[in-house]
Design a protein around this motif. Structure first.
Motif, short mmCIF file in Angstrom:
data_model
loop_
_atom_site.label_atom_id
_atom_site.label_comp_id
_atom_site.label_asym_id
_atom_site.label_seq_id
_atom_site.Cartn_x
_atom_site.Cartn_y
_atom_site.Cartn_z
N GLU A 326 0.92 -1.11 0.01
CA GLU A 326 0.09 0.16 0.16
C GLU A 326 0.65 1.32 0.12
OE1 GLU A 326 -3.83 -1.82 2.44
OE2 GLU A 326 -2.12 -0.76 3.61
N TRP A 327 1.85 1.28 0.87
CA TRP A 327 2.79 2.55 0.73
C TRP A 327 3.59 2.89 -0.41
CZ3 TRP A 327 7.31 4.47 -0.25
CH2 TRP A 327 7.77 5.70 0.28
N GLU A 328 4.03 1.34 -1.13
CA GLU A 328 4.71 1.68 -2.42
C GLU A 328 3.92 2.24 -3.58
OE1 GLU A 328 7.26 -0.89 -5.59
OE2 GLU A 328 7.57 -1.28 -3.42
N ALA A 329 2.57 1.71 -3.56
CA ALA A 329 1.62 2.19 -4.30
C ALA A 329 1.26 3.72 -4.44
CB ALA A 329 0.38 1.39 -4.48
N ALA A 330 1.25 4.18 -3.08
CA ALA A 330 0.97 5.40 -2.84
C ALA A 330 2.18 6.38 -3.12
CB ALA A 330 0.67 5.90 -1.53
N ALA A 331 3.38 5.82 -2.93
CA ALA A 331 4.72 6.63 -3.39
C ALA A 331 4.90 6.78 -4.95
CB ALA A 331 5.79 6.20 -2.62
N ARG A 332 4.56 5.65 -5.60
CA ARG A 332 4.83 5.44 -7.10
C ARG A 332 4.43 6.83 -7.90
NH1 ARG A 332 8.50 2.24 -8.78
NH2 ARG A 332 7.49 0.83 -7.34
N GLY A 333 5.11 7.23 -8.71
CA GLY A 333 5.02 8.61 -9.43
C GLY A 333 5.21 9.55 -8.68
#
Length: 438
Positions: A326-333
């Motif tokens: 979840e954290w990585e998906a939010a941080a992507r981009g």
């Protein structure tokens, strides 16, 4: 930051001039971080988890000397053949080494000797840079990334050392954000929930990353259930409310191991009742910082908390810790160069930050505990040889942190970066961001 010496994945390669410049800037920052230390400051070890500043300076130099100069530059002779025993950290393939808890016994070589060692290896590296980059550019990059990890460790270890001194010495004078008048402390944003993506997500380092440690690979699909993340990390003021509500004394909030730890029943010598470096009570708290003892800023992100504390707070708040997916998906981009990170020698300390694209402090400020155990990605394979030793075999009994901190060199973290520590450890700049299932 846990040392992660492993296979590098560099794409595309930098020019010899650019890489030499990155190498020199990294080495100079390490030197700058110890400018204000005396011989004793640089030699003392405050606990087994920490290492003396002098040892960090020498170990990062040993890394370049061993895995690049010794192994790949014909005719190179070791600066001192006795020193690999002193400055090898965990590399079994490199033979016997000084036990970690005994690093503080190294009154010799002196700090000046170690700085001479650094100068010798830097000169040899710069002279050999074109040769090394031709065939071993990934190892040069790995050495730079490795030293950046130790820059953060060096700062957090100095902070722990100075905190044990009854005089409460300051590493450096406090600094304020240039845009914030002294009379107007920065304020944290009101807590809001931001829905995250759901369904299939690509996790791990992708082809757009110039570098990745092996524990960030391979890129793979993961499934995200409906969820939301808090727009900012938990603050000191919110943590004071947790303390006031008997958060440290309510067993129902804690994992079993955490409850044993907080009561001192898991090998500890005292009960835990506040974050590390806090003293006081009620609404009057002080915390030890790299600028000495300071009033706790209620608007700044809470830091120096364990996974157990983070998990208990999340339960108290009616929420949970985010998964690392979840954290990585939010941080992507989002820009990993943003946020409060280490740019130069100084008193790193978390502070309230403005939101960028909805989130505050997604990168920098404090490392954010996730609820994810540190385990390999599907298809993970450690690198061959000594440099592949210390990611894979740490994948047991540790939890993942994401995002970097105020002591992380700017440019070091990325969306896929995985830091990891044991659940009781908290001398790093560790904090939390809440999550909810929807």
């Amino acid at each position: 930051m846990k040392e992660q010496s492993s296979r590098a994945d560099v794409r595309p390669a930098l020019s010899p001039g650019d890489m030499a410049d990155r190498f020199q800037r990294t080495r100079h920052l390490s030197r700058d971080l110890v400018q204000g230390l005396n011989e004793a400051d640089a030699a003392v070890q405050s606990m087994p988890d920490a290492s003396p500043a002098k040892w960090h300076l020498a170990h990062t130099t040993w890394f370049f000397e061993t895995f690049l100069l010794r192994d790949h530059v014909p005719g190179y002779r070791l600066h001192d053949p006795r020193w690999p025993f002193l400055f090898n950290s965990y590399y079994e393939a490199e033979g016997a080494r000084l036990a970690r808890p005994e690093r503080g016994l190294l009154t010799r070589p002196t700090l000046a000797d170690v700085l001479d060692y650094r100068a010798h290896v830097e000169a040899a590296m710069l002279e050999s840079m074109p040769l090394l980059l031709e065939r071993h550019g990934e190892l040069v990059e790995l050495g730079i990334q490795h030293e950046q990890q130790h820059q953060e460790l060096l700062l957090t270890d100095i902070k722990h050392l100075f905190s044990r001194n009854p005089l409460g010495p300051a590493y450096a004078a406090p600094s304020k954000p240039p845009s914030t008048p002294p009379s107007t402390p920065a304020r944290s944003a009101p807590l809001r929930w931001i829905e995250g993506p759901e369904g299939r997500a690509e996790i791990g380092a992708g082809p757009d990353e110039r570098f990745a440690f092996d524990n960030e690979l391979p890129r793979h699909p993961a499934w995200l259930a409906p969820h939301a993340l808090a727009n900012r990390p938990v603050t000191n003021g919110e943590w004071i409310e947790f303390i006031a509500d008997q958060g440290y004394g309510t067993a129902a909030l804690w994992l079993s191991d955490g409850w044993d730890w907080v009561r001192g029943a898991a090998g500890g010598v005292e009960t835990i009742s506040a974050p590390l470096y806090w003293r006081g009570g009620g609404r009057q708290w002080k915390q030890f910082t790299l600028a000495g003892w300071q009033d706790v800023d209620p608007e700044a992100p809470v830091t120096h908390i364990s996974f157990y504390e983070a998990d208990a707070f999340a339960t108290w708040a009616g929420a949970r810790l985010p998964t690392e997916h979840e954290w990585e998906a939010a941080a992507r981009g989002r820009d990993p160069l943003g946020g409060l990170q280490l740019d130069r020698a100084g008193p790193a300390a978390p502070r309230a930050e403005e939101e960028v694209d909805g989130f505050a402090s997604l990168y920098g400020n404090v490392w954010e505990w996730t609820g994810s155990a540190y385990r390999p990605w599907p298809g993970y394979r450690p690198a061959a040889g000594a440099v592949g030793e210390y990611n894979g075999k740490f994948m047991s009994s540790q939890f993942v942190l994401r995002g970097g901190s105020c002591a992380t060199p700017r440019g070091h973290v990325r969306p896929s970066y995985r830091n990891f520590f044991h659940p009781h450890q908290r001398w790093q700049f560790t904090g939390l961001r809440l999550a909810r299932s929807l």
